[in-house]
Design an enzyme around this catalytic site. Structure first.
Site, mmCIF file in Angstrom:
data_model
loop_
_atom_site.group_PDB
_atom_site.id
_atom_site.type_symbol
_atom_site.label_atom_id
_atom_site.label_comp_id
_atom_site.label_asym_id
_atom_site.label_seq_id
_atom_site.Cartn_x
_atom_site.Cartn_y
_atom_site.Cartn_z
ATOM 1 N N ASP A 84 0.866 -1.184 0.000
ATOM 2 C CA ASP A 84 0.000 0.000 0.000
ATOM 3 C C ASP A 84 0.900 1.231 0.000
ATOM 4 O OD1 ASP A 84 -2.084 1.744 0.137
ATOM 5 O OD2 ASP A 84 -2.941 0.960 1.989
ATOM 6 N N ASP B 19 -2.700 2.322 -6.178
ATOM 7 C CA ASP B 19 -1.631 2.344 -5.176
ATOM 8 C C ASP B 19 -1.632 1.140 -4.246
ATOM 9 O OD1 ASP B 19 -4.032 3.077 -4.007
ATOM 10 O OD2 ASP B 19 -3.109 4.424 -2.562
ATOM 11 N N GLU B 20 -2.327 0.067 -4.613
ATOM 12 C CA GLU B 20 -2.494 -1.037 -3.678
ATOM 13 C C GLU B 20 -2.607 -2.355 -4.450
ATOM 14 O OE1 GLU B 20 -5.572 -2.110 -0.002
ATOM 15 O OE2 GLU B 20 -5.967 -0.418 -1.351
#
EC number: 2.7.7.7
Length: 503
Positions: free
Chosen positions: A11, A105-106
């Site tokens: 993350d 983003d993860e």
């Protein structure tokens, strides 16, 4: 559940805000808030400096401004974020064929499937290397969680934030989870959390003590049984490489309600174009076009039209969205518009070419009719009823999705959004700090430079133009052989120091 912590969850830390801080040296270490800047905007991401003031994602922007009046407020730059995300996902793809992106983003990574880790020691080493490589390539930090299941890996990365690594050893799950809030578990939102609180269950240990039968009684068989298993730390969901999107959509909320029907249609057509851009970017096509309209009284209407087959033709989608709009009453005002495409496929049926051709022929006929009317009006010396009038101030052309200008080249229609990239013929590259009253303020600096100078120009200065984002790292290292071999600069003592500093 696995016997080794070989599921990794990455993350990126405060991704949008961190990317802006990396791109803008003058904002490093300062509170930054990214989101919609209008009166109805919401916070997309807040930097950790802004979070100290109580600002968080999904908060109304007006409330964020009251909590942190001196923060930098910027509109998102998705072109930059997508570029950085692609770099990160490419690195993850080097670890395993099973990478499950959850957002820009993860992502989850199955390290065992990639053959790079099969026990706690090798998993930790890969996690430490990954954080170092991501920072070297993108200039940003990410937090890593390692565990024997997806649920626990995600919990671990959250506990490791910011810029940390946490490995949960198999067999320690219940001890770790016991004191945590029930809201940490997947599927426990505000409503379920409140229901459990009224039943006297606030931490995960309470769920274990209550037992499966009591949770089933409170929440139903499916939800109750699943929640009890998660409270015990059980989660056997696999990492899925291809997450099949069900739809692609875009929407905009307007600072001022739209009343002009022509403006509403123009916005719908613009959104349809953006939607098709995303559709094509994903290499997909869709069968059903959906229009979303939120009116002045917050009532939300959706209308849909199913085509003869999947398409990614912008003319087809635009015309379908316009037809759907005709069936919606917008006289009271419109505060939000959205266009989406569902029924996705990875091909386009050939019979849709005929449909697209029909739409184009109709558009050509309309333009020809308009041209004839204009010619007749010119011969008669009359502007005619269909003559174009200058737009009212609130009907000015909307900016392009990823740039402050409209793309028309007309200075008077430019809007300079805070945070967007510009280039000046004399002063070079910079970004917009703010604009208003016919002036735009620009700070001239680049990623990796020292904080730059601020200058103010007229909004119609012909020497000032929109620009594309610059890379956050101008010359990133070559990691084409990673993870088979880690560069010496990132191995040895450096990696050991990182391991000791991790939670």
């Amino acid at each position: 559940m696995r016997a080794a912590p070989t599921i990794l969850h990455l993350d990126m830390d405060a991704f949008y805000a961190s990317a802006e801080q990396a791109a803008k040296p003058s904002l490093r270490g300062k509170p930054v808030v990214v989101g919609g800047l209008g009166t109805r905007g919401v916070v997309a991401t807040a930097s950790y400096e802004a979070r100290r003031f109580g600002v968080h994602s999904a908060m109304p922007m007006a409330q964020a401004r009251r909590l942190a009046p001196n923060a930098a407020y910027l509109v998102p730059r998705f072109a930059l974020y997508r570029t950085v995300s692609d770099q990160v996902m490419e690195l993850l793809g080097r670890l395993s064929p099973l990478v499950e992106p959850l957002s820009l983003d993860e992502a989850f990574v199955d390290l065992e499937a990639g053959g790079v880790a099969d026990d706690s020691r090798s998993a930790r080493a890969i996690g430490e290397q990954l954080r170092l490589v991501i920072r070297a390539v993108t200039g940003l930090s990410g937090s890593v969680g390692l565990a024997g299941s997806k649920m626990l890996a995600k919990i671990a990365s959250e506990e490791a934030k910011p810029d940390g690594l946490l490995l949960i050893e198999p067999g320690t799950e219940r001890e770790l989870l016991a004191p945590m809030s029930v809201r940490i578990l997947p599927g426990v939102g505000p409503a379920t959390g409140d229901h459990l609180r009224r039943a006297g269950m606030t931490v995960v240990h309470d769920l274990v003590e209550a037992g499966e039968a009591e949770l089933v009684r409170l929440l139903g068989r499916s939800h109750g049984a699943a929640l009890h298993r998660m409270a015990l730390g059980h989660d056997d969901r696999p990492v899925v490489a291809e997450r099949d999107a069900k739809s692609v959509s875009v929407e905009d909320t307007f600072d001022v309600d739209l009343h002009d029907r022509v403006r509403v249609r123009t916005e719908v057509e613009r959104l349809a174009g953006r939607c098709v851009g995303r559709l094509r970017g994903a290499g997909r096509s869709g069968r059903t076009v959906v229009l979303k309209v939120r009116r002045y009284d917050f009532s939300t209407l959706t209308r849909s039209e199913t085509l003869r087959g999947p398409t990614d033709d912008p003319v087809v989608v635009r015309e379908a969205a316009a037809r759907l709009l005709e069936a919606v009453d917008t006289t009271g005002g419109v505060r939000l518009l959205g266009v989406g495409v569902t029924g996705l496929a990875d091909f386009t049926q050939e019979d849709l070419f005929a449909q697209a051709a029909d739409a184009r022929e109709a558009e050509d006929a309309r333009q020809a009719a308009d041209a004839r009317k204009a010619a007749e009006a010119e011969r008669s010396g009359d502007d005619g009823p269909d003559a174009e009038e200058p737009p009212a101030p609130d009907q000015a052309a909307a900016p392009a999705p990823d740039g402050p200008g409209t793309g028309s080249g007309e200075p008077e229609t430019r809007r300079w959004s805070a945070g967007h990239d510009v280039r000046h013929e004399v002063h070079g590259y910079g970004w917009v700090q703010g604009s208003g009253v016919g002036r735009v303020t620009v700070r001239f600096e680049e990623p990796g430079s020292a904080p730059g100078r601020v200058r103010t120009f007229r909004t119609d200065d012909p020497r000032l133009r929109p620009a594309d984002p610059l890379p956050l790292v101008r010359e990133p290292p070559d990691y084409s052989s990673w993870p088979a071999s880690l560069p010496k600069s990132l191995s040895g003592a450096g990696a050991a120091d990182e391991a000791e500093s991790s939670p």
